[in-house]
Write an enzyme that holds these catalytic residues in place. Structure first.
Site, PDB file in Angstrom:
ATOM      1  N   TRP A 102      84.547 -18.711 -52.840  1.00 29.14           N
ATOM      2  CA  TRP A 102      85.072 -20.054 -52.586  1.00 29.14           C
ATOM      3  C   TRP A 102      84.145 -21.127 -53.134  1.00 29.14           C
ATOM      4  CZ3 TRP A 102      89.893 -20.220 -52.388  1.00 29.14           C
ATOM      5  CH2 TRP A 102      90.636 -19.227 -51.739  1.00 29.14           C
ATOM      6  N   ASP A 172      82.829 -27.038 -46.783  1.00 30.25           N
ATOM      7  CA  ASP A 172      84.152 -26.407 -46.750  1.00 30.25           C
ATOM      8  C   ASP A 172      84.148 -25.446 -45.556  1.00 30.25           C
ATOM      9  OD1 ASP A 172      86.395 -24.858 -47.003  1.00 30.25           O
ATOM     10  OD2 ASP A 172      85.971 -24.154 -49.036  1.00 30.25           O
ATOM     11  N   LYS A 196      93.293 -20.581 -41.266  1.00 32.01           N
ATOM     12  CA  LYS A 196      92.379 -19.575 -40.752  1.00 32.01           C
ATOM     13  C   LYS A 196      92.143 -19.759 -39.252  1.00 32.01           C
ATOM     14  CE  LYS A 196      91.608 -18.825 -45.234  1.00 32.01           C
ATOM     15  NZ  LYS A 196      91.126 -19.551 -46.397  1.00 32.01           N
TER      16      LYS A 196
HETATM   17  C1  LIG Z   1      91.047 -19.926 -47.661  1.00 32.42           C
HETATM   18  C2  LIG Z   1      89.898 -20.734 -48.159  1.00 32.42           C
HETATM   19  C3  LIG Z   1      90.059 -21.722 -49.154  1.00 32.42           C
HETATM   20  C4  LIG Z   1      91.380 -21.981 -49.842  1.00 32.42           C
HETATM   21  O1  LIG Z   1      92.255 -22.589 -49.002  1.00 32.42           O
HETATM   22  P1  LIG Z   1      93.707 -23.043 -49.481  1.00 32.42           P
HETATM   23  O2  LIG Z   1      94.192 -23.754 -48.276  1.00 32.42           O
HETATM   24  O3  LIG Z   1      94.460 -21.803 -49.822  1.00 32.42           O
HETATM   25  O4  LIG Z   1      93.536 -23.935 -50.655  1.00 32.42           O
HETATM   26  C5  LIG Z   1      88.962 -22.447 -49.520  1.00 32.42           C
HETATM   27  N1  LIG Z   1      87.753 -22.248 -48.958  1.00 32.42           N
HETATM   28  C6  LIG Z   1      87.562 -21.302 -48.015  1.00 32.42           C
HETATM   29  C7  LIG Z   1      86.201 -21.138 -47.417  1.00 32.42           C
HETATM   30  C8  LIG Z   1      88.626 -20.531 -47.581  1.00 32.42           C
HETATM   31  O5  LIG Z   1      88.434 -19.595 -46.638  1.00 32.42           O
END
Ligand SMILES: *Cc1c(COP(=O)(O)O)cnc(C)c1O
Length: 360
Positions: A102, A172, A196
């Site tokens: 990521w 993030d 998540k």
């Molecule tokens: C799932 C995830 C993403 C991507 O998320 P989307 O909503 O599909 O764009 C980005 N960063 C992390 C840490 C993630 O777990």
């Protein structure tokens, strides 16, 4: 079929109580005669739902008053672009920690807009650890420092917050937000896709210090400017209304459960059940550095990868689902977010022991 234990990394398990409440309110929300999905986002019912969700989130995370809470769309992936577009503010470079898949995507996107300095990296060891503070090489001229406190795919989590001096820290938190208390004021910006640990896919949360809002790169689309959403209280266009409603129910559930300190306790206990078993056997392995193991996403391998298919096949009828590891790393991964009860983790370990007995 009974409800399963869903170990998916995302979209992921939601608290059963939340789903039950949503079901009960599906056709007729609190006597108003319609579903939340059918409401005007500018009507008093939905405005109330959104305001309550924000208030509960602010309380849970103790978000300071000078931080704006935004309900956005486009996923965390859109934030990979929104971050440089909004936070460069006349500067030309930003610091990024490169700790997994990521981070890599965030870096790739940022490079479209600025010079990226890789301030820290764990690529040398296949992204299996979190680089310690003394390894970071920060640029004091950077517009901001971006990192991924929990790498969902690699299963690596920072158990500390990087010190960045006066340079705003951006996180993030897609896969570990709400899993533990966070000192929000240490960050300039926190963002997270909802699917998540918050609610359904389609909603993206951002918390941004108001000092950082208002100066975007030329050409930034209106929808990509935080100020658009700040000025319109996330109602510039139609927000993901049902997602906000479910997220609001999850926030209430977290409050009933005792808040984020209590969640952290439970998450530590759950992770320990799995990691302590993994450490006790030669049959399974865990690729991540002991000190940086994620409490949310637990990758593990069978020493004999030829048994992977059989493992998944036998797990399924026991209601243990979505254990296959990410295609980029293989093996298994158990995601054990807030909504996963400890019984689910115990059931997984029970199964793993039996599988070891019959195949070891
Ligand atoms: C799932 C995830 C993403 C991507 O998320 P989307 O909503 O599909 O764009 C980005 N960063 C992390 C840490 C993630 O777990």
């Amino acid at each position: 079929m009974e409800r399963i234990y869903n170990f998916s990394a995302g979209p992921a398990i939601l608290p059963e109580e939340v789903l039950e409440q949503a079901r009960d309110e599906m056709l007729n929300w609190q006597g108003c005669g319609m579903s939340v999905m059918e409401m005007s986002h500018r009507g008093k019912e939905f405005m109330g739902i959104a305001a309550q969700a924000e208030a509960d989130l602010r309380e849970l995370m103790a978000i300071p008053a000078n931080y704006k809470v935004l309900f956005l769309q486009g996923g965390a992936s859109s934030q990979f672009a929104m971050v440089p577009m909004n936070l460069l503010r006349g500067k030309t470079g930003a610091d990024y920690a490169n700790t997994g898949q990521w981070s890599k995507k965030a870096i790739k996107e940022a490079k479209r807009y600025c010079t990226v300095n890789i301030a820290a990296s764990s690529e040398d060891a296949n992204f299996s650890y979190a680089p310690s503070q003394d390894k970071w090489r920060l640029d004091p001229q950077a517009a901001y420092v971006h990192y991924t406190p929990n790498e969902t795919i690699g299963g690596v989590e920072f158990n500390w917050v990087p010190a960045t001096g006066d340079v705003p820290l951006v996180a993030d938190m897609s896969s570990n937000i709400l899993s533990r208390p966070v000192d929000v004021k240490r960050y300039g910006l926190i963002y997270a896709g909802a699917q998540k640990n918050i609610g359904p896919a389609g909603l993206t949360l951002a918390m941004v210090c108001e000092d950082l809002v208002g100066e975007t790169l030329p050409g930034t689309p209106t929808m990509f400017d935080y100020k658009t959403h700040v000025d319109n209280e996330s109602m510039y266009n139609t927000p993901p209304t049902y997602g906000i409603y479910i997220a609001g129910l999850v926030f209430k559930w977290l409050k009933r459960k005792g808040g984020l300190a209590k969640m952290e306790e439970l998450n530590i206990a759950k992770a320990n059940v799995l990691y302590s078993y993994l450490d006790s056997t030669e049959f399974y392995g865990c690729p991540t550095a002991t000190s940086d193991r994620s409490r949310m996403n637990v990758p593990f391998t069978l020493k004999d990868a030829a048994l992977d298919e059989e493992f998944l096949k036998q797990a399924k009828p026991r209601g243990l689902a979505q254990l296959k590891g990410h295609r980029s790393v293989g093996g298994m991964r158990a995601s054990i977010y807030n909504a996963m009860p400890i019984e689910g983790v115990r059931a997984l370990v029970e199964f793993m022991k039996e599988f070891e007995k019959s195949h070891g």
